[in-house]
Every structure is written in structure tokens, then in C-alpha cells.
Design a protein around this motif. Sequence first.
Motif, PDB file in Angstrom:
ATOM      1  N   VAL A  62      25.581  30.230  34.847  1.00 35.91           N
ATOM      2  CA  VAL A  62      25.913  31.465  34.144  1.00 35.91           C
ATOM      3  C   VAL A  62      26.772  32.364  35.021  1.00 35.91           C
ATOM      4  O   VAL A  62      27.785  32.925  34.560  1.00 35.91           O
ATOM      5  N   ALA A  63      26.404  32.503  36.296  1.00 31.78           N
ATOM      6  CA  ALA A  63      27.141  33.387  37.198  1.00 31.78           C
ATOM      7  C   ALA A  63      28.567  32.897  37.413  1.00 31.78           C
ATOM      8  O   ALA A  63      29.529  33.680  37.342  1.00 31.78           O
ATOM      9  N   THR A  64      28.743  31.597  37.672  1.00 28.87           N
ATOM     10  CA  THR A  64      30.090  31.081  37.924  1.00 28.87           C
ATOM     11  C   THR A  64      30.938  31.086  36.655  1.00 28.87           C
ATOM     12  O   THR A  64      32.146  31.368  36.713  1.00 28.87           O
ATOM     13  N   SER A  65      30.342  30.801  35.507  1.00 37.22           N
ATOM     14  CA  SER A  65      31.095  30.841  34.255  1.00 37.22           C
ATOM     15  C   SER A  65      31.543  32.259  33.940  1.00 37.22           C
ATOM     16  O   SER A  65      32.681  32.483  33.483  1.00 37.22           O
ATOM     17  N   LEU A  66      30.672  33.225  34.177  1.00 42.03           N
ATOM     18  CA  LEU A  66      31.040  34.622  33.965  1.00 42.03           C
ATOM     19  C   LEU A  66      32.170  35.032  34.901  1.00 42.03           C
ATOM     20  O   LEU A  66      33.135  35.703  34.490  1.00 42.03           O
ATOM     21  N   LEU A  67      32.085  34.609  36.160  1.00 47.23           N
ATOM     22  CA  LEU A  67      33.130  34.922  37.138  1.00 47.23           C
ATOM     23  C   LEU A  67      34.468  34.321  36.721  1.00 47.23           C
ATOM     24  O   LEU A  67      35.505  35.001  36.733  1.00 47.23           O
ATOM     25  N   VAL A  68      34.466  33.046  36.334  1.00 47.15           N
ATOM     26  CA  VAL A  68      35.703  32.376  35.910  1.00 47.15           C
ATOM     27  C   VAL A  68      36.286  33.047  34.670  1.00 47.15           C
ATOM     28  O   VAL A  68      37.499  33.272  34.582  1.00 47.15           O
ATOM     29  N   GLY A  69      35.430  33.380  33.710  1.00 42.93           N
ATOM     30  CA  GLY A  69      35.913  34.013  32.486  1.00 42.93           C
ATOM     31  C   GLY A  69      36.577  35.351  32.740  1.00 42.93           C
ATOM     32  O   GLY A  69      37.670  35.622  32.227  1.00 42.93           O
ATOM     33  N   VAL A  70      35.951  36.191  33.550  1.00 40.77           N
ATOM     34  CA  VAL A  70      36.495  37.531  33.825  1.00 40.77           C
ATOM     35  C   VAL A  70      37.793  37.442  34.621  1.00 40.77           C
ATOM     36  O   VAL A  70      38.792  38.104  34.296  1.00 40.77           O
ATOM     37  N   VAL A  71      37.801  36.618  35.672  1.00 45.10           N
ATOM     38  CA  VAL A  71      39.002  36.497  36.505  1.00 45.10           C
ATOM     39  C   VAL A  71      40.158  35.896  35.702  1.00 45.10           C
ATOM     40  O   VAL A  71      41.304  36.351  35.803  1.00 45.10           O
ATOM     41  N   THR A  72      39.874  34.881  34.871  1.00 49.07           N
ATOM     42  CA  THR A  72      40.916  34.281  34.036  1.00 49.07           C
ATOM     43  C   THR A  72      41.487  35.306  33.062  1.00 49.07           C
ATOM     44  O   THR A  72      42.709  35.386  32.868  1.00 49.07           O
ATOM     45  N   TRP A  73      40.640  36.076  32.444  1.00 48.41           N
ATOM     46  CA  TRP A  73      41.096  37.111  31.515  1.00 48.41           C
ATOM     47  C   TRP A  73      42.018  38.112  32.215  1.00 48.41           C
ATOM     48  O   TRP A  73      43.099  38.446  31.712  1.00 48.41           O
ATOM     49  N   ILE A  74      41.611  38.582  33.393  1.00 47.72           N
ATOM     50  CA  ILE A  74      42.416  39.581  34.119  1.00 47.72           C
ATOM     51  C   ILE A  74      43.778  39.005  34.506  1.00 47.72           C
ATOM     52  O   ILE A  74      44.824  39.650  34.319  1.00 47.72           O
ATOM     53  N   VAL A  75      43.781  37.786  35.030  1.00 42.96           N
ATOM     54  CA  VAL A  75      45.040  37.169  35.468  1.00 42.96           C
ATOM     55  C   VAL A  75      45.968  36.909  34.285  1.00 42.96           C
ATOM     56  O   VAL A  75      47.177  37.174  34.350  1.00 42.96           O
ATOM     57  N   LEU A  76      45.419  36.397  33.178  1.00 37.87           N
ATOM     58  CA  LEU A  76      46.252  36.127  31.996  1.00 37.87           C
ATOM     59  C   LEU A  76      46.785  37.424  31.395  1.00 37.87           C
ATOM     60  O   LEU A  76      47.939  37.478  30.925  1.00 37.87           O
ATOM     61  N   TRP A  77      45.968  38.463  31.397  1.00 38.35           N
ATOM     62  CA  TRP A  77      46.437  39.768  30.915  1.00 38.35           C
ATOM     63  C   TRP A  77      47.572  40.278  31.788  1.00 38.35           C
ATOM     64  O   TRP A  77      48.570  40.811  31.286  1.00 38.35           O
ATOM     65  N   TRP A  78      47.457  40.109  33.092  1.00 41.33           N
ATOM     66  CA  TRP A  78      48.504  40.546  34.025  1.00 41.33           C
ATOM     67  C   TRP A  78      49.798  39.759  33.814  1.00 41.33           C
ATOM     68  O   TRP A  78      50.904  40.309  33.923  1.00 41.33           O
ATOM     69  N   LEU A  79      49.673  38.472  33.459  1.00 39.13           N
ATOM     70  CA  LEU A  79      50.853  37.642  33.208  1.00 39.13           C
ATOM     71  C   LEU A  79      51.449  37.862  31.824  1.00 39.13           C
ATOM     72  O   LEU A  79      52.537  37.355  31.536  1.00 39.13           O
ATOM     73  N   GLY A  80      50.737  38.592  30.975  1.00 41.18           N
ATOM     74  CA  GLY A  80      51.266  38.896  29.653  1.00 41.18           C
ATOM     75  C   GLY A  80      50.945  37.873  28.585  1.00 41.18           C
ATOM     76  O   GLY A  80      51.610  37.842  27.531  1.00 41.18           O
ATOM     77  N   VAL A  81      49.948  37.046  28.800  1.00 43.12           N
ATOM     78  CA  VAL A  81      49.580  36.035  27.813  1.00 43.12           C
ATOM     79  C   VAL A  81      48.855  36.702  26.648  1.00 43.12           C
ATOM     80  O   VAL A  81      47.960  37.527  26.857  1.00 43.12           O
ATOM     81  N   GLU A  82      49.237  36.337  25.443  1.00 40.74           N
ATOM     82  CA  GLU A  82      48.565  36.884  24.263  1.00 40.74           C
ATOM     83  C   GLU A  82      47.149  36.324  24.147  1.00 40.74           C
ATOM     84  O   GLU A  82      46.894  35.189  24.517  1.00 40.74           O
TER      85      GLU A  82
END
Length: 202
Positions: A62-82
Motif C-alpha cells: 500500500v505504501a509503495t503503490s501510494l508513493l508511485v501513484g502520487v509521484v507519477t501524477w506530479i511528474v505527468l502533470w509537470w510534463l503536461g500530460v492530460e
Amino acid sequence: AAAFAGQVAMILFLTYFLLVADDLFKRKLVRYAGATLASRRITVQVLDEIAAQIERFLLVQVATSLLVGVVTWIVLWWLGVEEAAVWGLAAGVLNSVPYFGPILVTAGLAVVAFLQFGTPGMTAAVAGAALAITTLEGWFVTPLLIGKATRMNQVAVFVGLLFWSWMWGVWGFLLAVPIMVVVKAICDHVEGLQPVGDFLGE
């Protein structure tokens, strides 16, 4: 989709009934484990160890999945992915499928990035970012935490994943590590099977 939903429903119901009847099955296992007090004590130790290790394993997942999900969201948002939040959620959920989950997310993001941006550079940047996140988590964070939680070596875990995925497909991927935890806990406490437990351990 309907078949998959049916399988999910069956697993959820089975899990619920097993949790409700946990004490009942535990008492029955202890009762029939052996006639001596020592045999029953070993059975209780095995059951307690299995419960503790699976609990730690689930917390790590749960902890690692939550970490991956949040970091992926932030990075994709920064790159401009819809729909970056949706892909972050997908990355977090599929992260619980060892080895192959991150590959699916990376491949999916590569297709989406190419369709959205239309350039090889942005496609490589988006897919590379997703792959880098899951690689760092998969090679450094998760092995360290799961190794401590389950006390198993990574070769045994990988072989177990291959075997149980061959047996049960996707569900084999999800259940492989808990099954290996149960096998190791039993082997550690049964004298004739202790070499197997040692082989599975760190």
C-alpha cells in the motif's frame, strides 16, 4: 470484463468470509495439529508468523503503490500530460502487480504521449519518466522493504512469481508473495522442511 468482475466479486466474498471465520479456522487447525502441546504451540507460532508477515507485506504494498501513484501524477502533470491524475491512479494500482504492472503503465503512457504530443522526444520523456519512477521504486525501495517484511530473497520471490503466474495468471501475480510467505513460515517450523525455508530466506 464481466468475467473479471465476477472473479473480483468471488475473491472479495471469499476474503470477507475468511476474515470473519479467522478465529474458527485457527482453533480447528490448532486442535488437529497434533496430540501434544508442543505440536499445538508450533502451529500457533506458524499462524501468528504468517499473519504478521502478510500484514507487513500488505502495508509495504500500500505504501509503495501510494508513493508511485502520487509521484507519477506530479511528474505527468509537470510534463503536461492530460488526465495525469488518472494515470497516477493507474500507476499506483498496477504497481501491486510485480514486474509487469509498471511495464503496462509505461507502454500505455508511451502511446498516450505520442497521440497527445506527436513527437518522439515527448513520447520518450513521458515513458522514460514513468519507467524511472517504477524502476527506482522497484529496484531500491520495494526490495528493501519487502525483504525486511517477508524475510525472503529476491530470487525465490521472482521464481515464485513466474510459477504462480503460470498456474493462475494475473491472480497468481497478486497472490504469489503471500503464498511464498505461508510456505516459508511452515518450512521454518517443520524440521524436515527447514532446508527449504532456509533456501527461501535471505
